[in-house]
Scaffold this motif. Sequence first.
Motif, PDB file in Angstrom:
ATOM      1  N   TYR A 163      25.895  -3.777  19.702  1.00 27.22           N
ATOM      2  CA  TYR A 163      25.661  -2.580  18.888  1.00 27.22           C
ATOM      3  C   TYR A 163      24.525  -2.818  17.893  1.00 27.22           C
ATOM      4  O   TYR A 163      23.680  -1.947  17.692  1.00 27.22           O
ATOM      5  N   ARG A 166      21.398  -2.522  19.878  1.00 26.30           N
ATOM      6  CA  ARG A 166      21.142  -1.124  20.278  1.00 26.30           C
ATOM      7  C   ARG A 166      20.617  -0.308  19.105  1.00 26.30           C
ATOM      8  O   ARG A 166      19.734   0.536  19.258  1.00 26.30           O
ATOM      9  N   SER A 181      31.513   0.813  24.142  1.00 26.52           N
ATOM     10  CA  SER A 181      31.564   0.264  22.785  1.00 26.52           C
ATOM     11  C   SER A 181      32.835   0.745  22.068  1.00 26.52           C
ATOM     12  O   SER A 181      33.601  -0.059  21.516  1.00 26.52           O
ATOM     13  N   LYS A 185      36.789  -1.456  21.575  1.00 29.22           N
ATOM     14  CA  LYS A 185      37.386  -1.716  20.261  1.00 29.22           C
ATOM     15  C   LYS A 185      38.779  -1.088  20.169  1.00 29.22           C
ATOM     16  O   LYS A 185      39.716  -1.688  19.666  1.00 29.22           O
TER      17      LYS A 185
END
Length: 432
Positions: A163, A166, A181, A185
């Motif tokens: 992340y 990105r 993503s 989580k």
Amino acid sequence: MVELIKKKREGLELSKEEYAFIVNGLVSGKIPDYQLSAFMMAVYFQGMNSEETAILTDLMMRSGELVDLSEIKGIKVDKHSTGGVGDKTTLILGPLVAAAGVPVAKMSGRGLGHTGGTLDKMESIKGLSVDMSKEEFIKKIQKHNIAICGQSKSLVPADKKLYSLRDVTATVENISLIASSIMSKKLACGADAIVIDIKVGKGAYMKSVEQAEDLAKMMTEIGAKMDRAVVAVVSSMDQPLGFAVGNAIEVKEAIDTLKGNGPEDLTELCLKLGSHMLVLGEVCASYEEGVEKLKALIDSGAAFAKFKELIAAQGGDPTYADQPELLPISKFEKAFVSEKDGFIVELDALDVGIASMKLGAGRENQDSKIDFGAGILLKKKIGDPVKAGETLALMYSNQQADFIKAEQLLAKAFTINTNAANKKPLILKTIM
Ligand code: URA
């Protein structure tokens, strides 16, 4: 890695072993950032199919600690929002759903940029702590049916790395990458079922309903492949949710909503997401029954009582819930007024979110300090008539100089026309 980048660049499907090579390499640091970045860009343009997305999600989920909630009786239903402005639904839904009998094991985040975070909002209540060990977290849920804490640092390290790359390589806005993503989580947090609120509009990652629907489908497919029920609700973020944007100011609005006096849009969204949580948690047989149950818990005061119980259980002073005027409020207040007569036809959530951040309520970067009492109280929203000189919003800050920048943003956020615009629905799609 060069071969894998080339393969994805050409739009080919990668195997489970190939994704495992990438995830292992990124966690161990063996694959350099420039190759990972190139791979993400290839994925950005070529996408991943649902099989690849599920494989990547599973590998990322397993890249760190997995939370085990099996000691807690009942079906644990988590809720996630893709992020918005004025979104205080967790503060309302948590106690509401817990009062209905579904255990709420919520791991939340902090605010960054124009979006707020549940943990910051909760910490505006004096004494309240969101830091606790896993054992304490589980004990609190066993006792109170709810606890809200920060995410463990050892959860999904692969996502943390990807992340952050990105974020600086313009590769956030890809549906497969966002889905893997978020889902990695959520799944690592141990819930049995998940309700996801996908925001669409100016203040959200998803700019069109079609895009949001694709993301919703991708997430429900990942859930199905991993044996977890997922319901995705697509809701509008063209304007902020409710009237309050900030931290303590949002807690006040959450309290009003838990007592049945909240804004219409916020209440509607909470009932929608909450009743899906009750159905997934198997305490209600139908969505309609769920809505009735939640309304009854608000009317009887049970939802508000659970909120006070949550505050006390996490070390906070529940007096603040009975007397929200004690919550922090910044030193200076300034009205932002309309320059003309007309109707509000647009109220850009992104601009309002940034204005609130500039007033001190949000973080420009991870290390910024937050002023819990800062923020914006909207007085008008889309569809409302206004007169020149009338207040559109109240701004709160500890630095008078902040009002200048916030006013510029609010001037951009409000569009006022002579003709009223049609009101747009808040809830756009539900995908199961
Ligand atoms: N939120 C996440 O956690 N991940 C994304 O990729 C986008 C939003």
